[in-house]
Design an enzyme around this catalytic site. Sequence first.
Site, PDB file in Angstrom:
ATOM      1  N   ARG A  54      24.552   2.819  10.805  1.00 45.40           N
ATOM      2  CA  ARG A  54      26.016   2.787  10.851  1.00 45.40           C
ATOM      3  C   ARG A  54      26.668   4.049  10.285  1.00 45.40           C
ATOM      4  NH1 ARG A  54      27.447  -3.419   9.909  1.00 45.40           N
ATOM      5  NH2 ARG A  54      25.699  -3.207   8.509  1.00 45.40           N
ATOM      6  N   LYS A 189      -3.751  -1.633   8.490  1.00 52.03           N
ATOM      7  CA  LYS A 189      -4.607  -0.957   7.503  1.00 52.03           C
ATOM      8  C   LYS A 189      -6.024  -0.880   8.056  1.00 52.03           C
ATOM      9  CE  LYS A 189      -1.779  -2.325   3.576  1.00 52.03           C
ATOM     10  NZ  LYS A 189      -1.292  -1.197   2.801  1.00 52.03           N
ATOM     11  N   GLU A 223      -0.016  -5.373  -7.292  1.00 53.31           N
ATOM     12  CA  GLU A 223       0.757  -4.119  -7.311  1.00 53.31           C
ATOM     13  C   GLU A 223       1.137  -3.801  -8.750  1.00 53.31           C
ATOM     14  OE1 GLU A 223       3.607  -3.742  -3.782  1.00 53.31           O
ATOM     15  OE2 GLU A 223       3.735  -5.848  -4.304  1.00 53.31           O
ATOM     16  N   ASP A 242       7.763 -13.080   0.247  1.00 51.41           N
ATOM     17  CA  ASP A 242       7.684 -11.636   0.500  1.00 51.41           C
ATOM     18  C   ASP A 242       6.257 -11.202   0.850  1.00 51.41           C
ATOM     19  OD1 ASP A 242       8.707  -8.894   0.444  1.00 51.41           O
ATOM     20  OD2 ASP A 242       7.611  -8.660  -1.439  1.00 51.41           O
ATOM     21  N   HIS A 247       1.540 -11.255   4.633  1.00 49.88           N
ATOM     22  CA  HIS A 247       0.352 -10.412   4.453  1.00 49.88           C
ATOM     23  C   HIS A 247      -0.879 -11.231   4.036  1.00 49.88           C
ATOM     24  CE1 HIS A 247       3.267  -7.339   4.834  1.00 49.88           C
ATOM     25  NE2 HIS A 247       3.652  -7.275   3.578  1.00 49.88           N
ATOM     26  N   LYS A 345       3.527  -8.601  -8.784  1.00 44.07           N
ATOM     27  CA  LYS A 345       4.055  -7.283  -9.162  1.00 44.07           C
ATOM     28  C   LYS A 345       3.727  -7.077 -10.641  1.00 44.07           C
ATOM     29  CE  LYS A 345       7.041  -6.801  -5.450  1.00 44.07           C
ATOM     30  NZ  LYS A 345       6.567  -5.924  -4.388  1.00 44.07           N
TER      31      LYS A 345
HETATM   32  C1  BG6 Z   1       6.054  -5.297   1.640  1.00 40.47           C
HETATM   33  C2  BG6 Z   1       6.752  -6.069   0.560  1.00 40.47           C
HETATM   34  O1  BG6 Z   1       5.940  -6.071   2.813  1.00 40.47           O
HETATM   35  O2  BG6 Z   1       4.753  -4.927   1.204  1.00 40.47           O
HETATM   36  C3  BG6 Z   1       6.800  -5.281  -0.740  1.00 40.47           C
HETATM   37  O3  BG6 Z   1       8.077  -6.378   0.977  1.00 40.47           O
HETATM   38  C4  BG6 Z   1       5.423  -4.792  -1.122  1.00 40.47           C
HETATM   39  O4  BG6 Z   1       7.363  -6.072  -1.792  1.00 40.47           O
HETATM   40  C5  BG6 Z   1       4.735  -4.102   0.054  1.00 40.47           C
HETATM   41  O5  BG6 Z   1       5.555  -3.897  -2.218  1.00 40.47           O
HETATM   42  C6  BG6 Z   1       3.289  -3.769  -0.279  1.00 40.47           C
HETATM   43  O6  BG6 Z   1       2.732  -3.006   0.765  1.00 40.47           O
HETATM   44  P1  BG6 Z   1       1.507  -2.031   0.494  1.00 40.47           P
HETATM   45  O7  BG6 Z   1       1.109  -1.540   1.844  1.00 40.47           O
HETATM   46  O8  BG6 Z   1       2.021  -0.943  -0.401  1.00 40.47           O
HETATM   47  O9  BG6 Z   1       0.455  -2.842  -0.173  1.00 40.47           O
END
Ligand code: BG6
Length: 497
Positions: A54, A189, A223, A242, A247, A345
């Site tokens: 935008r 990946k 993470e 999330d 994933h 996290k």
């Molecule tokens: C994203 C999430 O889908 O994947 C994030 O929204 C997360 O919160 C990220 O940090 C992690 O991805 P990767 O590839 O860095 O492990």
Amino acid sequence: MAKMKSGAGGVSDQSLILFGAGGDLSARMLIPALFFLDLDGLLAADFRIWGVSRREDTTEAFLAEAWRGLSENARTRAAPNSDAAWKRFQARFTYFAADATKAEDMARLRDDMGERATGEVLVYFATSPSLFGAISLALQAGGLAGPKTRAVLEKPIGRDLESARAINDAVAAVFSEDRVFRIDHYLGKETVQNLIALRFGNVLFEPLWNNLSIDHVQITIAETGGVGDRWPYYDEYGALRDMLQNHLMQLLCLTAMEPPSDLDPQAVRWEKLKVLRSLRPMDRAEVKHSTVRGQYVAGVVEGERVEGYVQERGAPTDTETYVAIRAEIDNWRWAGVPFYLRTGKRMPERRTEIVIQFKPVPHSIFAGEGRGDLVANQLVIRLQPEEDISLLLMNKTPGLSREGMRLEALPLSLSNGGKAKDGTRRIAYESLLLDALDGNSTLFVGREEVETSWAWVDGVEEAWRHAAHGPKPYAAGVWGPSAAHALTERSGRQWRE
Ligand code: BG6
């Protein structure tokens, strides 16, 4: 898996429309991924990109900002021809300020694209999913949703089954399912794809890949980073929605699925869907017993003091930043084999891995003082930080001993590198973008998968909503709340840490 059709300087007449070009995902992942594909000569000579957001901006200013980020990147720095590649990339790219939900703006975009608007167009939705339906309709009304247009949808597709269905319905009103590419970047990946090669390109593992030989499976996505200023998004979702719904579930599916007949998208999706349908539903009793949710408080990660989630967010909240679940797959192959899933996290280290824990030998012939304990075999498929597959095997310790044979556990490592030509790591989005450009949806997620996965996750959310307590605190820099350890230890197992 990407079959190259359009690259290596060939002519393809393909175009990409990137919605959300001014957003964080585009800056961090999508524009770099596109540039690196170009750098490696994988984009067709006449491939064009329209970045749409935008904000009023010029193409020059937008690209100057993009280059600032890219020129810091190790991969750009390592490439001797990156300046020339950037010139080529600039010539392909147009920044287009528009409201993607407005038909008149999309008609303007169509005019700007000229004849390309009716050619092969890949539309990437890197926007809030609440806009996916409105954008699809605007594309149609603006004449940009022709039969050769494909839509790539970013996660999250909804925040529960109901909202996921609404989004899928809205998109389906314009794009048939075979033209919808739901992206889960974990499937891009290298090691995830290598898991498919390992399982179905070798005869060794398949006879053991079941409840006769496997004790349990662990899948971890840890993470070190916190939520930070992403909290307005994150607070609506939490770790379960999330990371786990998408994933972790995809990793679970690829680990547990039956061999598909081939790599046709339908064949693979069907096998993944069967796994999701076999997941034991999560009712309140099961959730109490088999899930742990946590939220980080202040602590130390990699030697640095960091704030808790509540300080980052500025107010108390029940959003979980850690989740661990013991899932059961009720089918012949996996009955009795728990799948422990966890993600968090502010963990002590960045680590993503799938651990296949085999059963111990039925009887040890090595018993006796000082002969060493037998360690059960373990296959570790590591995605991050390094990409590696290793198999822990018992070996004789070399040398002589009067006390008899000594054994030790040694890893047999299949380090595949997963690296680009210059030695740096590819962005997962690169391979998925190539697949989407080639119309290959094997590594994308089907509608039924998304909805079945939400139905399971909704069971957990529902129980948590009614639970007496919110998430358990854990200090930043530890492996989640202590209850997460109890989850595995209760049945005599242990997380691999
Ligand atoms: C994203 C999430 O889908 O994947 C994030 O929204 C997360 O919160 C990220 O940090 C992690 O991805 P990767 O590839 O860095 O492990």
